[in-house]
Design a protein around this motif. Structure first.
Motif, PDB file in Angstrom:
ATOM      1  N   VAL A 170       0.840  -1.190   0.000  1.00 42.79           N
ATOM      2  CA  VAL A 170       0.000   0.000   0.000  1.00 42.79           C
ATOM      3  C   VAL A 170       0.875   1.240   0.000  1.00 42.79           C
ATOM      4  O   VAL A 170       1.785   1.354   0.819  1.00 42.79           O
ATOM      5  N   GLY A 171       0.583   2.165  -0.899  1.00 40.02           N
ATOM      6  CA  GLY A 171       1.337   3.410  -0.853  1.00 40.02           C
ATOM      7  C   GLY A 171       1.890   3.739  -2.214  1.00 40.02           C
ATOM      8  O   GLY A 171       2.297   2.869  -2.966  1.00 40.02           O
ATOM      9  N   SER A 172       1.898   4.999  -2.483  1.00 32.82           N
ATOM     10  CA  SER A 172       2.253   5.431  -3.814  1.00 32.82           C
ATOM     11  C   SER A 172       3.709   5.120  -4.146  1.00 32.82           C
ATOM     12  O   SER A 172       4.585   5.132  -3.293  1.00 32.82           O
ATOM     13  N   ARG A 173       3.929   4.825  -5.392  1.00 31.85           N
ATOM     14  CA  ARG A 173       5.278   4.544  -5.856  1.00 31.85           C
ATOM     15  C   ARG A 173       5.982   5.838  -6.237  1.00 31.85           C
ATOM     16  O   ARG A 173       5.370   6.822  -6.627  1.00 31.85           O
ATOM     17  N   TRP A 174       7.290   5.831  -6.101  1.00 29.90           N
ATOM     18  CA  TRP A 174       8.096   6.975  -6.509  1.00 29.90           C
ATOM     19  C   TRP A 174       8.358   6.929  -8.002  1.00 29.90           C
ATOM     20  O   TRP A 174       8.507   5.850  -8.573  1.00 29.90           O
ATOM     21  N   ASP A 175       8.443   8.079  -8.566  1.00 24.51           N
ATOM     22  CA  ASP A 175       8.666   8.139 -10.003  1.00 24.51           C
ATOM     23  C   ASP A 175      10.005   7.559 -10.417  1.00 24.51           C
ATOM     24  O   ASP A 175      10.094   6.736 -11.311  1.00 24.51           O
ATOM     25  N   GLU A 176      11.054   8.017  -9.767  1.00 24.88           N
ATOM     26  CA  GLU A 176      12.364   7.507 -10.165  1.00 24.88           C
ATOM     27  C   GLU A 176      12.956   6.754  -9.005  1.00 24.88           C
ATOM     28  O   GLU A 176      13.834   7.230  -8.302  1.00 24.88           O
ATOM     29  N   ASP A 177      12.463   5.560  -8.870  1.00 24.01           N
ATOM     30  CA  ASP A 177      12.836   4.766  -7.718  1.00 24.01           C
ATOM     31  C   ASP A 177      13.937   3.787  -8.123  1.00 24.01           C
ATOM     32  O   ASP A 177      13.716   2.902  -8.939  1.00 24.01           O
ATOM     33  N   PRO A 178      15.128   3.955  -7.546  1.00 29.68           N
ATOM     34  CA  PRO A 178      16.234   3.076  -7.935  1.00 29.68           C
ATOM     35  C   PRO A 178      15.957   1.617  -7.578  1.00 29.68           C
ATOM     36  O   PRO A 178      16.530   0.718  -8.172  1.00 29.68           O
ATOM     37  N   GLU A 179      15.049   1.405  -6.625  1.00 34.23           N
ATOM     38  CA  GLU A 179      14.787   0.038  -6.195  1.00 34.23           C
ATOM     39  C   GLU A 179      13.594  -0.566  -6.923  1.00 34.23           C
ATOM     40  O   GLU A 179      13.290  -1.738  -6.731  1.00 34.23           O
ATOM     41  N   ALA A 180      12.934   0.256  -7.708  1.00 34.66           N
ATOM     42  CA  ALA A 180      11.678  -0.194  -8.305  1.00 34.66           C
ATOM     43  C   ALA A 180      11.827  -1.531  -9.011  1.00 34.66           C
ATOM     44  O   ALA A 180      11.019  -2.437  -8.852  1.00 34.66           O
ATOM     45  N   GLN A 181      12.919  -1.644  -9.756  1.00 34.84           N
ATOM     46  CA  GLN A 181      13.089  -2.874 -10.519  1.00 34.84           C
ATOM     47  C   GLN A 181      13.312  -4.074  -9.604  1.00 34.84           C
ATOM     48  O   GLN A 181      12.707  -5.126  -9.781  1.00 34.84           O
TER      49      GLN A 181
END
Lengths: 340, 340
Positions: free
Chosen positions: A128-139
């Motif tokens: 739950v919670g919005s994702r960051w646009d440029e998230d280095p961990e996203a992948q």
DNA sequence: AGCCTATTGGAAAACGTTTGCCGAACGCAA
DNA sequence: TTGCGTTCGGCAAACGTTTTCCAATAGGCT
């Protein structure tokens, strides 16, 4: 870790004079039946001995634990706690336990928590919670979740789209747009925005929707009337302070969350402005207390408890392709935005 | 429950060309050492294969899971969510996961949840929330917890005293008493109380402390000036309505929680009374938003986050006899109680 | 009576770990 | 060379369950 020694199934079986297999079947049920008389005897024995099944042992053999893991940014934030409450209600109905963790909005922690969750073999993971646009961990996070899903787990994201997983999406753009319309209709002309971090998609959407709504009424939102801050009460306070310092002529301020609006309201008052009188103030989320403050806060209702329920529904229903549930939002006009 | 098939330690061992025992020691460490070169190889292999230890399997052999179980009344209530937040912060530091459940203030559910918790073999169980005076399940719950403790688990109660377990106690009586003093000193004379269910010890204590504090200033709290309701925002609204209907001459109202005070404040305004102007209003807890409302709410500060930390401290330190940590409270005067 | 099928209890193999023990290899002093 | 201690890898037992067989018994049908 203190050794916890407990009554085991073997002890129950022995005391009841049956085999472990029978005891297992009598207590935790299965496809196989056990005769009524034995079943009763075993159950009584278990009761007397205070037997409690060892969930971990069951999990080892079954391959998954009767658990749903929930990751939120900050449980002390009423937005997240309301959603969590809905999730927990759903989980209880489904007979699942909930394990919960907070990421404090640090995505490296988020990644680690998801790893730890995976170790638990939960039935579902809800983020739950919005994702960051440029998230280095996203992948890395997406890889973790994909692996988990491929191993048979269910992933549900709340307010995290777009994503390849099941999704509960809040209509942020539409809500903010409708709010803009309503505020213009009330006579607002000069708008400011107290914005949570722009990098959070939720904020970006709410801002975009608001700007679009204004535009549709012929008003252009100036960049200089937008102040950015942390997506918290304190962030709202700070951003409003900044806005006030810019010496603009605003008649209405939109904060991208109720929490920020509360902080902004306090900043206004400290500057001698009464929200709802000299200046309008609107928020987003309709958290529990927004109608109890004075003046009551104009906001966009987000049915937070329902969101949790829907997340659990997605987690429990099995379906092949990812689904998305859109959660509608609706404008609630209250005294903080006066009709002019 | 979908079968989740995952990389196992055996696969890692095989791929790395070592035995399972060595792989275990290389990855999860133990007293025994494994040579640096092998250790590195195993770890690398594990990484490549995406190995994740199976926590349940570890729990089965170790006898306890790296988990703390938390039971709260209602996670959507800011009081509980703030405490939970503290607990989770402490748990993270200690490398523990948190499993959480809500009892919705139904003690039968509470008993069941504790049973379920026990099945998980957590390291500690933390129960947050005031106990009922005449709770039919109280004994069953205490038995559950005692059995759990004897099996090596730790039990911490927050705001549940007196009890045979570790305890984090909030100084409700003292806080309410000090508040009464302060309100009288501000010139209050005719007091009313918006009370959460009397059966909850927290409410009883706050009421008693308040009455005592008034008495020490020569004022007797009349029973007819006390209205009882649910220990929620809505309860506060309803109780205040009742109080207003009784046609008393009150100059100050004490609500036994901030949440109730918010509800009470709304009821006052609907009756044409401005809190902080015609009538004083005070709460208890100092939840996050109490300073952002207008007028800012006079209240008694309870350091909620700290409480959670202390609960975790108790849960983690090992000691023989039960301990109690007293959490001091302090009066915070704000605009909702005017000086007369 | 003879046979087939259902029913139900039990023995034992799994599940994925940790850990007690054994023994191999090595270093080193006598 | 022998003897002895230390290091470290591996075998296998254990942890508490579920579940797959297998076997025994009972019942129904001819």
């Amino acid at each position: 870790m203190p050794p916890q020694h407990q009554v085991t199934l073997a002890q129950v079986a022995e005391a009841a004079g049956v085999s472990i297999a029978t005891a297992s079947r009598a207590i935790n049920g299965s496809t196989r039946k056990v005769s009524e008389v034995i079943r009763a005897r075993v159950r009584r024995t278990a009761e007397e001995l205070g037997y409690l099944p060892n969930l971990s042992a069951q999990t080892v053999v079954k391959g998954a634990s009767p658990t749903v893991a929930v990751l939120v940014s900050d449980i002390a934030d009423p937005y997240f706690s309301a959603i969590s409450s809905g999730i927990m209600a759903g989980a209880r109905q489904a007979g699942l336990m909930v394990t919960m963790a907070t990421s404090e909005r640090r995505s490296a922690d988020e990644r680690d928590m998801i790893r730890t969750f995976r170790s638990q073999r939960p039935r579902a993971i809800v983020v739950v919670g919005s994702r960051w646009d440029e998230d280095p961990e996203a992948q890395a996070i997406e890889e973790q979740l994909t692996a988990y899903q491929q191993a048979g787990g269910r992933v549900v994201m709340v307010s995290q789209g777009p994503s390849p997983f099941d999704l509960v999406e809040i209509q942020n753009v539409e809500g903010a747009r409708a709010l803009a319309h309503a505020l213009v209709d009330q006579g607002g002309q000069h708008f400011g925005v107290v914005l949570g971090y722009r990098g959070l998609r939720t904020n970006a959407d709410r801002l975009a929707g608001f700007a679009q709504g204004l535009a549709e009424r012929g008003i252009t939102l100036q960049e200089e009337t937008v102040a950015e801050g942390a997506f918290t009460r304190d962030g709202g306070y700070a951003a409003m302070g900044e806005l006030l310092g810019r010496d603009l002529e605003l008649d209405t301020v939109f904060a991208t969350s109720d929490l920020m609006a509360f902080g902004a309201g306090t900043a206004m008052r400290e500057a001698g402005l009464q929200p709802g009188v000299q200046i309008g103030l609107a928020g987003f989320d309709n958290i529990a207390l927004s109608e109890d403050v004075t003046p009551a806060l104009t906001t966009v209702d987000v049915p937070l408890g329902q969101i949790g329920r829907h997340a659990m529904d997605l987690a429990l229903s099995d379906h092949e392709e990812a689904r998305t549930i859109e959660i509608p939002t609706s404008v609630i006009l209250r005294a903080s935005t006066p009709v002019r």
